[in-house]
Design a protein around this motif. Sequence first.
Motif, PDB file in Angstrom:
ATOM      1  N   VAL A 149      12.287  19.335   5.205  1.00 62.58           N
ATOM      2  CA  VAL A 149      11.681  18.016   5.289  1.00 62.58           C
ATOM      3  C   VAL A 149      10.496  18.009   4.339  1.00 62.58           C
ATOM      4  CG1 VAL A 149      10.690  16.282   6.822  1.00 62.58           C
ATOM      5  CG2 VAL A 149      12.364  17.877   7.716  1.00 62.58           C
ATOM      6  N   GLU A 150      10.604  17.225   3.281  1.00 65.88           N
ATOM      7  CA  GLU A 150       9.570  17.210   2.256  1.00 65.88           C
ATOM      8  C   GLU A 150       8.483  16.191   2.579  1.00 65.88           C
ATOM      9  OE1 GLU A 150      12.746  15.957   1.065  1.00 65.88           O
ATOM     10  OE2 GLU A 150      13.593  17.938   0.786  1.00 65.88           O
ATOM     11  N   TYR A 151       7.369  16.360   1.886  1.00 63.31           N
ATOM     12  CA  TYR A 151       6.288  15.385   1.874  1.00 63.31           C
ATOM     13  C   TYR A 151       6.832  14.145   1.170  1.00 63.31           C
ATOM     14  CZ  TYR A 151       2.095  13.386  -0.315  1.00 63.31           C
ATOM     15  OH  TYR A 151       1.126  12.559  -0.769  1.00 63.31           O
ATOM     16  N   ARG A 152       6.671  12.972   1.757  1.00 68.09           N
ATOM     17  CA  ARG A 152       7.235  11.752   1.164  1.00 68.09           C
ATOM     18  C   ARG A 152       6.166  10.691   0.955  1.00 68.09           C
ATOM     19  NH1 ARG A 152      13.001  11.085   1.689  1.00 68.09           N
ATOM     20  NH2 ARG A 152      12.613   9.213   0.478  1.00 68.09           N
ATOM     21  N   THR A 153       6.360   9.878  -0.032  1.00 65.33           N
ATOM     22  CA  THR A 153       5.524   8.704  -0.250  1.00 65.33           C
ATOM     23  C   THR A 153       6.421   7.488  -0.357  1.00 65.33           C
ATOM     24  OG1 THR A 153       5.546   8.904  -2.646  1.00 65.33           O
ATOM     25  CG2 THR A 153       3.749   9.997  -1.492  1.00 65.33           C
ATOM     26  N   MET A 154       5.894   6.366   0.054  1.00 64.09           N
ATOM     27  CA  MET A 154       6.628   5.111  -0.071  1.00 64.09           C
ATOM     28  C   MET A 154       5.623   3.973  -0.128  1.00 64.09           C
ATOM     29  SD  MET A 154       8.098   4.680   3.807  1.00 64.09           S
ATOM     30  CE  MET A 154       8.660   3.025   3.638  1.00 64.09           C
ATOM     31  N   ASN A 155       6.035   2.865  -0.674  1.00 62.61           N
ATOM     32  CA  ASN A 155       5.178   1.696  -0.763  1.00 62.61           C
ATOM     33  C   ASN A 155       5.590   0.718   0.335  1.00 62.61           C
ATOM     34  OD1 ASN A 155       3.079   0.274  -1.879  1.00 62.61           O
ATOM     35  ND2 ASN A 155       4.375  -0.842  -3.310  1.00 62.61           N
ATOM     36  N   THR A 168       0.845  -1.189   0.000  1.00 60.37           N
ATOM     37  CA  THR A 168       0.000   0.000   0.000  1.00 60.37           C
ATOM     38  C   THR A 168       0.882   1.242   0.000  1.00 60.37           C
ATOM     39  OG1 THR A 168      -1.695  -1.177   1.252  1.00 60.37           O
ATOM     40  CG2 THR A 168      -1.807   1.210   1.286  1.00 60.37           C
ATOM     41  N   ARG A 169       0.532   2.214  -0.822  1.00 63.34           N
ATOM     42  CA  ARG A 169       1.258   3.484  -0.893  1.00 63.34           C
ATOM     43  C   ARG A 169       0.934   4.294   0.358  1.00 63.34           C
ATOM     44  NH1 ARG A 169       5.245   5.322  -3.408  1.00 63.34           N
ATOM     45  NH2 ARG A 169       4.717   4.160  -5.250  1.00 63.34           N
ATOM     46  N   VAL A 170       1.964   4.782   1.032  1.00 62.11           N
ATOM     47  CA  VAL A 170       1.826   5.549   2.274  1.00 62.11           C
ATOM     48  C   VAL A 170       2.350   6.956   2.039  1.00 62.11           C
ATOM     49  CG1 VAL A 170       2.569   5.710   4.680  1.00 62.11           C
ATOM     50  CG2 VAL A 170       2.097   3.483   3.684  1.00 62.11           C
ATOM     51  N   GLU A 171       1.587   7.953   2.486  1.00 65.17           N
ATOM     52  CA  GLU A 171       2.008   9.357   2.412  1.00 65.17           C
ATOM     53  C   GLU A 171       2.419   9.797   3.807  1.00 65.17           C
ATOM     54  OE1 GLU A 171      -1.591  11.274   1.306  1.00 65.17           O
ATOM     55  OE2 GLU A 171      -1.560  10.509  -0.728  1.00 65.17           O
ATOM     56  N   ILE A 172       3.588  10.374   3.924  1.00 63.20           N
ATOM     57  CA  ILE A 172       4.073  10.874   5.216  1.00 63.20           C
ATOM     58  C   ILE A 172       4.129  12.391   5.128  1.00 63.20           C
ATOM     59  CG2 ILE A 172       5.900  10.806   6.928  1.00 63.20           C
ATOM     60  CD1 ILE A 172       6.742   8.115   5.702  1.00 63.20           C
TER      61      ILE A 172
END
Length: 190
Positions: A137-143, A117-121
């Motif tokens: 500190v940027e907005y990040r996404t990860m799977n 699942t793709r997660v937005e931090i």
Amino acid sequence: MPEKNLDFGKFGARGIRGSEAVARKLDELAGGIATPVTVRRGLTARLHYLTRTDHARAAAWDAGLTVTGRTLKAWLEGRRSPSKTNLARIDAAYRAVRRQNVARHLLKRLNREGRGTRVEIHPLNQSQVPRPLQRVVEYRTMNVRRWDRIVGAWAAGDHQGLDAAWDDTIVDLGSQWGAYEYCTSVGFAA
């Protein structure tokens, strides 16, 4: 890296631990009874949920709802009302039992047969931090492909286990993973 955040918020940064944000999102995905426990309808719905099967009664007992069957019957019939302490216990027991009941289904939805699942931090709020001390500190996404430890710790109510599982997951962000130990929110849709 966690040792670098021992004085989190010292300069005015605001946020919550990433694991806490994940737990909140999992609670949101788990759903449940929306009516508060302080309203008769919410109380009755929770008591029915906690007493409809032997498994639910045992889990409620383990979660801290240790009242007699006679008292439960009086609460359900409306002859007596639980104290504030017992209302809190009922709500906590309901949340614990609900987590246990939906964990397997939620785990299947989040793992999606290995696709994850793709997660937005969303990074922490630094608006109150003096300009020279702010960090980029940027907005990040990860799977996230392996949710087993995260959902298992969440279902068990193990905050330290959830924190360790989340920290092991965000290591995939690379050298900046320590910057995402605290955030404003975590978002994902399953």
